[in-house]
Design a protein around this motif. Structure first.
Motif, short mmCIF file in Angstrom:
data_model
loop_
_atom_site.label_atom_id
_atom_site.label_comp_id
_atom_site.label_asym_id
_atom_site.label_seq_id
_atom_site.Cartn_x
_atom_site.Cartn_y
_atom_site.Cartn_z
N GLU A 183 0.81 -1.23 0.00
CA GLU A 183 0.00 -0.04 -0.04
C GLU A 183 0.80 1.16 -0.12
OE1 GLU A 183 -3.02 -0.36 -0.36
OE2 GLU A 183 -4.00 1.48 -0.13
N MET A 184 2.00 1.13 0.51
CA MET A 184 2.93 2.24 0.55
C MET A 184 3.76 2.38 -0.52
SD MET A 184 4.17 2.71 4.63
CE MET A 184 4.72 0.75 5.01
N GLY A 185 3.37 1.60 -1.72
CA GLY A 185 4.24 1.62 -2.84
C GLY A 185 5.20 0.97 -2.97
N GLY A 186 5.31 -0.16 -2.35
CA GLY A 186 6.43 -1.34 -2.54
C GLY A 186 5.95 -2.56 -3.10
N PRO A 187 6.93 -3.58 -3.19
CA PRO A 187 6.47 -4.49 -3.92
C PRO A 187 5.47 -5.69 -3.47
CG PRO A 187 8.53 -5.16 -2.74
CD PRO A 187 8.24 -3.62 -2.54
N GLU A 188 4.83 -6.17 -4.22
CA GLU A 188 4.01 -7.62 -3.77
C GLU A 188 4.91 -8.49 -2.94
OE1 GLU A 188 0.16 -8.94 -4.16
OE2 GLU A 188 0.77 -7.81 -5.76
N ILE A 189 4.69 -9.01 -1.88
CA ILE A 189 5.44 -9.96 -1.06
C ILE A 189 4.82 -11.24 -0.76
CG2 ILE A 189 6.66 -10.46 1.12
CD1 ILE A 189 7.09 -7.24 1.29
N ARG A 190 5.39 -12.31 -1.00
CA ARG A 190 4.46 -13.48 -0.78
C ARG A 190 4.46 -13.85 0.47
NH1 ARG A 190 6.07 -20.03 -1.53
NH2 ARG A 190 4.07 -20.58 -1.72
N TRP A 191 3.06 -14.10 1.00
CA TRP A 191 2.88 -14.44 2.50
C TRP A 191 2.19 -15.80 2.67
CZ3 TRP A 191 -1.66 -15.03 5.25
CH2 TRP A 191 -1.51 -15.10 6.73
N ARG A 192 2.50 -16.59 3.38
CA ARG A 192 2.09 -17.70 3.75
C ARG A 192 1.58 -17.64 5.41
NH1 ARG A 192 6.10 -22.13 2.12
NH2 ARG A 192 4.37 -23.35 1.60
N GLY A 193 0.22 -18.00 5.60
CA GLY A 193 -0.39 -17.96 6.92
C GLY A 193 -0.20 -19.43 7.45
N GLY A 194 -0.81 -19.48 8.79
CA GLY A 194 -1.05 -20.78 9.78
C GLY A 194 -0.29 -20.65 10.68
N ARG A 195 0.37 -19.74 11.24
CA ARG A 195 0.93 -19.35 12.39
C ARG A 195 0.02 -19.76 13.59
NH1 ARG A 195 2.57 -16.29 8.66
NH2 ARG A 195 4.74 -16.14 8.07
N THR A 196 0.64 -20.15 14.58
CA THR A 196 -0.18 -20.10 15.90
C THR A 196 0.35 -19.41 17.02
OG1 THR A 196 1.28 -22.05 16.28
CG2 THR A 196 -0.84 -22.65 15.49
N ASP A 197 -0.51 -19.00 17.97
CA ASP A 197 0.23 -18.03 19.17
C ASP A 197 0.45 -18.97 19.98
OD1 ASP A 197 -0.82 -15.88 17.45
OD2 ASP A 197 -2.59 -15.73 18.22
N PHE A 198 1.41 -18.58 20.78
CA PHE A 198 1.68 -19.03 21.98
C PHE A 198 0.72 -19.13 23.19
CE2 PHE A 198 6.69 -18.32 21.18
CZ PHE A 198 6.99 -19.40 20.13
N THR A 199 0.68 -19.93 23.95
CA THR A 199 -0.30 -19.89 25.17
C THR A 199 0.35 -19.53 26.53
OG1 THR A 199 -0.38 -22.32 25.09
CG2 THR A 199 -2.03 -21.22 24.19
N ASP A 200 1.73 -19.63 26.52
CA ASP A 200 2.50 -19.14 27.64
C ASP A 200 3.81 -18.48 26.85
OD1 ASP A 200 4.38 -21.06 27.28
OD2 ASP A 200 2.96 -22.52 28.43
N ASP A 201 4.54 -18.08 27.83
CA ASP A 201 5.92 -17.58 27.45
C ASP A 201 7.17 -18.55 27.48
OD1 ASP A 201 6.59 -17.66 30.06
OD2 ASP A 201 6.60 -15.44 30.44
N ASN A 202 6.93 -19.90 27.58
CA ASN A 202 7.92 -20.72 27.74
C ASN A 202 8.79 -20.66 26.48
OD1 ASN A 202 7.71 -21.88 29.98
ND2 ASN A 202 6.27 -23.62 29.47
N LYS A 203 8.24 -20.62 25.15
CA LYS A 203 9.34 -20.65 24.03
C LYS A 203 9.73 -19.52 23.59
CE LYS A 203 6.63 -24.94 22.49
NZ LYS A 203 5.45 -25.29 21.75
N ILE A 204 9.70 -18.41 24.22
CA ILE A 204 10.06 -17.15 23.84
C ILE A 204 11.59 -17.26 24.13
CG2 ILE A 204 10.05 -14.55 24.38
CD1 ILE A 204 7.02 -14.88 24.97
N PRO A 205 12.32 -16.75 23.09
CA PRO A 205 13.89 -16.78 23.27
C PRO A 205 14.29 -15.92 24.11
CG PRO A 205 13.31 -16.19 20.91
CD PRO A 205 11.96 -16.38 21.74
#
Ligand code: DDH
Length: 306
Positions: free
Chosen positions: A112-134
């Protein structure tokens, strides 16, 4: 061993609605330079840029910034604004995960700001706690030089060309002294995606300046480029432009510099390379099965003892 869980990517009609909602919220007359776009791009980048290829930890899955452990990292200061903008969309489209929303919003904003089309793929999940946060400390520090940049980005699996292409995102947005300590914008029109950042890096005589808070950055008052800049009709008063020490490292380093020169001269090549490397950034830390669905192996990351 737990069965891997998969989360399907949203359908394209579902995504169309989200994309439109992102476009609708970009215009923010009372925020910064009038657009939520730049800070949305930074949110996506910081959500993915924690990736460590060796341990396969971090990356854009999980939306860990919702937790203090990651959201409270000083490196992420200011990104609460981006999350607050997107919360309005999450309320409307509760089926989308935060991790998908944060990444797709950046792709929509860049286009929308004038940049290129970028391929995006979905399916990410949200953590339910902070255990896996690096652990904190995986994002780059603007006060440093080429060795630091390589240390950070090689860890994610990027090469020198990709580092320079990604850095072109500094065509967007600005630094805020109350967030990072640095102050100012890189280009005159910071809500228009272009290769102006690379041009300015090369043509200007950047001078080191120590801000009142003691932070050192590089500055230049961009008078000549204002007339030449194709986006200049939107630009307001000439304002002192800035570069971070890490930006200046891109023209001082003999392996980074040729890429800066190429992208300054060829906007189309920059757009092409940026689109590829930003898509790669958003896939960091994500493992997909044959159908493109994300595989969350419970034993893939053991979590961190904090
Ligand atoms: Fe950046 N960035 N960034 N950056 N960045 C800042 C703002 C923005 C570094 C430091 C800073 C990337 C790489 C680097 C964006 C996108 C990307 C600020 C100012 C600092 C500091 C924050 C503030 O005060 O609000 C450093 C160091 C690096 C590095 O490469 C060594 C990359 C790879 C991207 C990307 O998107 C691919 C954007 C957009 C902004 C503007 C945010 C805003 O609110 O406006």
């Amino acid at each position: 061993m737990a069965q891997p869980q998969t989360n399907p990517t949203p359908s394209s009609s579902q995504l169309d609605h989200v994309a439109q909602a992102v476009r609708d919220l970009l215009h923010q007359p009372d925020y910064d330079d009038g657009s939520a776009g730049p800070v949305l791009v930074r949110l996506a980048w910081h959500s993915a840029g924690t990736y460590d290829a060796a341990s396969k930890t971090g990356g854009s899955n999980g939306a860990g910034m919702r937790y203090e452990k990651e959201g409270g990292d000083p490196a992420n200061a200011g990104l609460q604004h981006a999350r607050a903008f997107l919360e309005l969309i999450k309320k409307k489209f509760s089926w989308i995960t935060y991790a998908d929303l944060w990444t797709v919003a950046a792709v929509v904003a860049i286009k929308e700001m004038g940049g290129p089309e970028i391929r995006w793929r979905g399916g990410r999940t949200d953590f339910t706690d902070d255990n896996k946060i690096p652990p904190r400390g995986r994002l780059p520090d603007g006060a440093q030089g080429a060795d630091h940049i390589r240390h950070i980005f090689y860890r994610m699996g990027f090469n020198d060309q990709e580092i320079v292409a990604l850095s072109g995102a500094h065509n967007l947005g600005r630094c805020h002294s109350d967030r990072s300590g640095f102050e100012g914008k890189w280009v005159n029109n910071p809500t228009r995606f272009s290769n102006t950042y690379f041009k300015l890096l090369l043509v200007n005589d950047w001078k080191k300046k120590t801000l009142e808070n003691g932070v050192e950055q590089y500055v230049y008052v961009d008078e000549d480029m204002i007339e030449e800049d194709e986006d200049a009709e939107d630009a307001e008063e000439p304002e002192e432009l800035m570069m971070l020490p890490t930006d200046i490292a891109l023209i001082q380093d003999p392996s980074f510099r040729p890429w800066v020169e190429l992208y300054a001269e060829h906007k189309d090549i920059f757009f092409d390379h940026f689109a590829k490397v930003f898509a790669k950034l958003l896939e960091l830390g994500i493992k997909r099965d044959r159908n493109g669905n994300i595989v969350n192996e419970e034993n893939q990351q053991d979590g961190y003892k904090s």
